[in-house]
Design a protein around this motif. Structure first.
Motif, PDB file in Angstrom:
ATOM      1  N   HIS A 103     -25.052  83.717  22.605  1.00 18.50           N
ATOM      2  CA  HIS A 103     -24.969  83.803  21.156  1.00 18.50           C
ATOM      3  C   HIS A 103     -24.080  82.661  20.665  1.00 18.50           C
ATOM      4  O   HIS A 103     -22.981  82.468  21.192  1.00 18.50           O
ATOM      5  CB  HIS A 103     -24.275  85.096  20.718  1.00 18.50           C
ATOM      6  CG  HIS A 103     -24.946  86.367  21.128  1.00 18.50           C
ATOM      7  ND1 HIS A 103     -25.659  87.139  20.241  1.00 18.50           N
ATOM      8  CD2 HIS A 103     -24.984  87.030  22.311  1.00 18.50           C
ATOM      9  CE1 HIS A 103     -26.103  88.232  20.868  1.00 18.50           C
ATOM     10  NE2 HIS A 103     -25.703  88.191  22.116  1.00 18.50           N
ATOM     11  N   ILE A 104     -24.526  81.952  19.649  1.00 16.43           N
ATOM     12  CA  ILE A 104     -23.644  81.045  18.908  1.00 16.43           C
ATOM     13  C   ILE A 104     -23.436  81.710  17.554  1.00 16.43           C
ATOM     14  O   ILE A 104     -24.399  81.913  16.796  1.00 16.43           O
ATOM     15  CB  ILE A 104     -24.266  79.642  18.745  1.00 16.43           C
ATOM     16  CG1 ILE A 104     -24.437  78.987  20.120  1.00 16.43           C
ATOM     17  CG2 ILE A 104     -23.402  78.769  17.831  1.00 16.43           C
ATOM     18  CD1 ILE A 104     -25.173  77.656  20.085  1.00 16.43           C
ATOM     19  N   ILE A 105     -22.194  82.100  17.267  1.00 12.51           N
ATOM     20  CA  ILE A 105     -21.920  82.934  16.092  1.00 12.51           C
ATOM     21  C   ILE A 105     -20.891  82.250  15.195  1.00 12.51           C
ATOM     22  O   ILE A 105     -19.684  82.254  15.494  1.00 12.51           O
ATOM     23  CB  ILE A 105     -21.392  84.320  16.523  1.00 12.51           C
ATOM     24  CG1 ILE A 105     -22.308  84.949  17.584  1.00 12.51           C
ATOM     25  CG2 ILE A 105     -21.261  85.235  15.307  1.00 12.51           C
ATOM     26  CD1 ILE A 105     -21.726  86.202  18.241  1.00 12.51           C
ATOM     27  N   PRO A 106     -21.355  81.657  14.098  1.00 13.23           N
ATOM     28  CA  PRO A 106     -20.395  81.023  13.180  1.00 13.23           C
ATOM     29  C   PRO A 106     -19.422  82.045  12.606  1.00 13.23           C
ATOM     30  O   PRO A 106     -19.777  83.224  12.415  1.00 13.23           O
ATOM     31  CB  PRO A 106     -21.290  80.446  12.071  1.00 13.23           C
ATOM     32  CG  PRO A 106     -22.639  80.324  12.681  1.00 13.23           C
ATOM     33  CD  PRO A 106     -22.747  81.459  13.666  1.00 13.23           C
ATOM     34  N   ARG A 107     -18.223  81.599  12.333  1.00 14.10           N
ATOM     35  CA  ARG A 107     -17.193  82.452  11.732  1.00 14.10           C
ATOM     36  C   ARG A 107     -16.864  81.875  10.356  1.00 14.10           C
ATOM     37  O   ARG A 107     -16.590  80.678  10.240  1.00 14.10           O
ATOM     38  CB  ARG A 107     -15.951  82.445  12.628  1.00 14.10           C
ATOM     39  CG  ARG A 107     -14.819  83.299  12.151  1.00 14.10           C
ATOM     40  CD  ARG A 107     -15.000  84.738  12.589  1.00 14.10           C
ATOM     41  NE  ARG A 107     -14.003  85.591  11.970  1.00 14.10           N
ATOM     42  CZ  ARG A 107     -13.917  86.889  12.168  1.00 14.10           C
ATOM     43  NH1 ARG A 107     -14.759  87.493  12.991  1.00 14.10           N
ATOM     44  NH2 ARG A 107     -13.020  87.606  11.566  1.00 14.10           N
ATOM     45  N   PHE A 108     -16.888  82.734   9.339  1.00 19.09           N
ATOM     46  CA  PHE A 108     -16.660  82.256   7.972  1.00 19.09           C
ATOM     47  C   PHE A 108     -15.419  82.907   7.361  1.00 19.09           C
ATOM     48  O   PHE A 108     -14.943  83.950   7.840  1.00 19.09           O
ATOM     49  CB  PHE A 108     -17.889  82.545   7.102  1.00 19.09           C
ATOM     50  CG  PHE A 108     -19.112  81.767   7.512  1.00 19.09           C
ATOM     51  CD1 PHE A 108     -19.251  80.435   7.160  1.00 19.09           C
ATOM     52  CD2 PHE A 108     -20.112  82.364   8.267  1.00 19.09           C
ATOM     53  CE1 PHE A 108     -20.381  79.708   7.541  1.00 19.09           C
ATOM     54  CE2 PHE A 108     -21.233  81.658   8.657  1.00 19.09           C
ATOM     55  CZ  PHE A 108     -21.368  80.326   8.290  1.00 19.09           C
ATOM     56  N   ASP A 109     -14.941  82.307   6.279  1.00 21.98           N
ATOM     57  CA  ASP A 109     -13.739  82.814   5.597  1.00 21.98           C
ATOM     58  C   ASP A 109     -13.911  84.242   5.083  1.00 21.98           C
ATOM     59  O   ASP A 109     -12.939  84.960   4.904  1.00 21.98           O
ATOM     60  CB  ASP A 109     -13.371  81.907   4.407  1.00 21.98           C
ATOM     61  CG  ASP A 109     -12.800  80.588   4.895  1.00 21.98           C
ATOM     62  OD1 ASP A 109     -12.430  80.519   6.092  1.00 21.98           O
ATOM     63  OD2 ASP A 109     -12.729  79.636   4.096  1.00 21.98           O
ATOM     64  N   ASP A 110     -15.162  84.628   4.797  1.00 16.23           N
ATOM     65  CA  ASP A 110     -15.380  85.998   4.302  1.00 16.23           C
ATOM     66  C   ASP A 110     -15.265  87.037   5.420  1.00 16.23           C
ATOM     67  O   ASP A 110     -15.465  88.228   5.194  1.00 16.23           O
ATOM     68  CB  ASP A 110     -16.749  86.116   3.608  1.00 16.23           C
ATOM     69  CG  ASP A 110     -17.918  85.900   4.568  1.00 16.23           C
ATOM     70  OD1 ASP A 110     -17.693  85.711   5.791  1.00 16.23           O
ATOM     71  OD2 ASP A 110     -19.067  85.931   4.094  1.00 16.23           O
ATOM     72  N   GLY A 111     -14.956  86.579   6.628  1.00 17.39           N
ATOM     73  CA  GLY A 111     -14.768  87.503   7.748  1.00 17.39           C
ATOM     74  C   GLY A 111     -16.032  87.734   8.548  1.00 17.39           C
ATOM     75  O   GLY A 111     -15.994  88.403   9.592  1.00 17.39           O
ATOM     76  N   SER A 112     -17.171  87.188   8.088  1.00 19.17           N
ATOM     77  CA  SER A 112     -18.404  87.401   8.857  1.00 19.17           C
ATOM     78  C   SER A 112     -18.354  86.593  10.147  1.00 19.17           C
ATOM     79  O   SER A 112     -17.786  85.501  10.204  1.00 19.17           O
ATOM     80  CB  SER A 112     -19.640  87.047   8.024  1.00 19.17           C
ATOM     81  OG  SER A 112     -19.649  85.680   7.694  1.00 19.17           O
ATOM     82  N   GLY A 113     -18.944  87.159  11.173  1.00 22.52           N
ATOM     83  CA  GLY A 113     -18.909  86.539  12.494  1.00 22.52           C
ATOM     84  C   GLY A 113     -18.607  87.598  13.528  1.00 22.52           C
ATOM     85  O   GLY A 113     -18.793  88.789  13.287  1.00 22.52           O
ATOM     86  N   LEU A 114     -18.129  87.175  14.658  1.00 20.45           N
ATOM     87  CA  LEU A 114     -17.850  88.103  15.754  1.00 20.45           C
ATOM     88  C   LEU A 114     -16.483  88.757  15.573  1.00 20.45           C
ATOM     89  O   LEU A 114     -15.476  88.063  15.472  1.00 20.45           O
ATOM     90  CB  LEU A 114     -17.891  87.343  17.091  1.00 20.45           C
ATOM     91  CG  LEU A 114     -17.618  88.168  18.353  1.00 20.45           C
ATOM     92  CD1 LEU A 114     -18.754  89.169  18.590  1.00 20.45           C
ATOM     93  CD2 LEU A 114     -17.457  87.254  19.566  1.00 20.45           C
ATOM     94  N   GLY A 115     -16.451  90.102  15.530  1.00 17.87           N
ATOM     95  CA  GLY A 115     -15.174  90.811  15.520  1.00 17.87           C
ATOM     96  C   GLY A 115     -14.712  90.979  16.960  1.00 17.87           C
ATOM     97  O   GLY A 115     -15.500  91.371  17.819  1.00 17.87           O
ATOM     98  N   ILE A 116     -13.494  90.637  17.225  1.00 18.25           N
ATOM     99  CA  ILE A 116     -13.012  90.682  18.607  1.00 18.25           C
ATOM    100  C   ILE A 116     -11.848  91.649  18.741  1.00 18.25           C
ATOM    101  O   ILE A 116     -10.835  91.510  18.062  1.00 18.25           O
ATOM    102  CB  ILE A 116     -12.556  89.277  19.085  1.00 18.25           C
ATOM    103  CG1 ILE A 116     -13.709  88.280  18.978  1.00 18.25           C
ATOM    104  CG2 ILE A 116     -12.054  89.345  20.525  1.00 18.25           C
ATOM    105  CD1 ILE A 116     -13.358  86.880  19.410  1.00 18.25           C
TER     106      ILE A 116
END
Ligand code: AMP
Length: 144
Positions: A103-116
């Motif tokens: 998976h290539i998962i962009p992370r954005f300022d709105d918090g979307s992306g992979l939660g770790i």
């Protein structure tokens, strides 16, 4: 591990459509159907193996060559500046499709992306453990 036919076989065989972003002789990349963020992309080898450690050296090299290139393109297309690369092996490790995929998962300022969730422990017995892994590599575990 015995490998069942997966939904990615259907995509590779052209029986199921996908939003393709890259393809060559060895690798296919397409948008994840349930994205964690905009641009969430899957990169898969055409070699049909369930888990990473089952991949041939050649297929591994081809995936390794493609990943940074596709990551750069996803960043360019989405404007993201941060991203995670995730690769799950085994249902206990959240693998749901048993064909190797990154998976290539962009992370954005709105918090979307992979939660770790990451709770570091303490390394104990590191010398013995490192020696055991090194021995397994020397014994040919790392070659196929
Ligand atoms: P994993 O949990 O690592 O096995 O992730 C499998 C991923 O495959 C999930 O993120 C799904 O959303 C994705 N997926 C499943 N079916 C499709 C499909 N037909 N096209 C694109 N992505 C898919």
């Amino acid at each position: 591990m015995t490998r069942m036919t997966t939904i990615f076989d259907a995509i590779l065989d052209g029986e199921l459509p996908c939003h393709r972003v890259f393809e060559n002789e060895h690798v296919l990349a397409f948008l994840d159907i349930g994205p964690l963020s905009r641009g969430h992309t899957l990169v898969i080898p055409k070699e049909r193996r369930a888990q990473l450690h089952e991949l041939s050296d050649d297929a591994s090299a081809e995936i390794g060559r493609a990943l940074p290139r596709i990551a750069r393109a996803v960043l360019t297309a989405t404007g993201a500046t941060a991203y995670n690369v995730l690769q799950n092996n085994g249902s206990e490790a959240h693998q749901s499709v048993f064909h190797v995929h990154f998976h290539i998962i962009p992370r954005f300022d709105d918090g979307s992306g992979l939660g770790i969730g990451w709770t570091p422990g303490e390394l104990t017995g590191g010398e013995d453990l490192a020696a055991a892994v090194a021995r397994a590599i020397d014994d040919g575990e790392a070659t196929r």
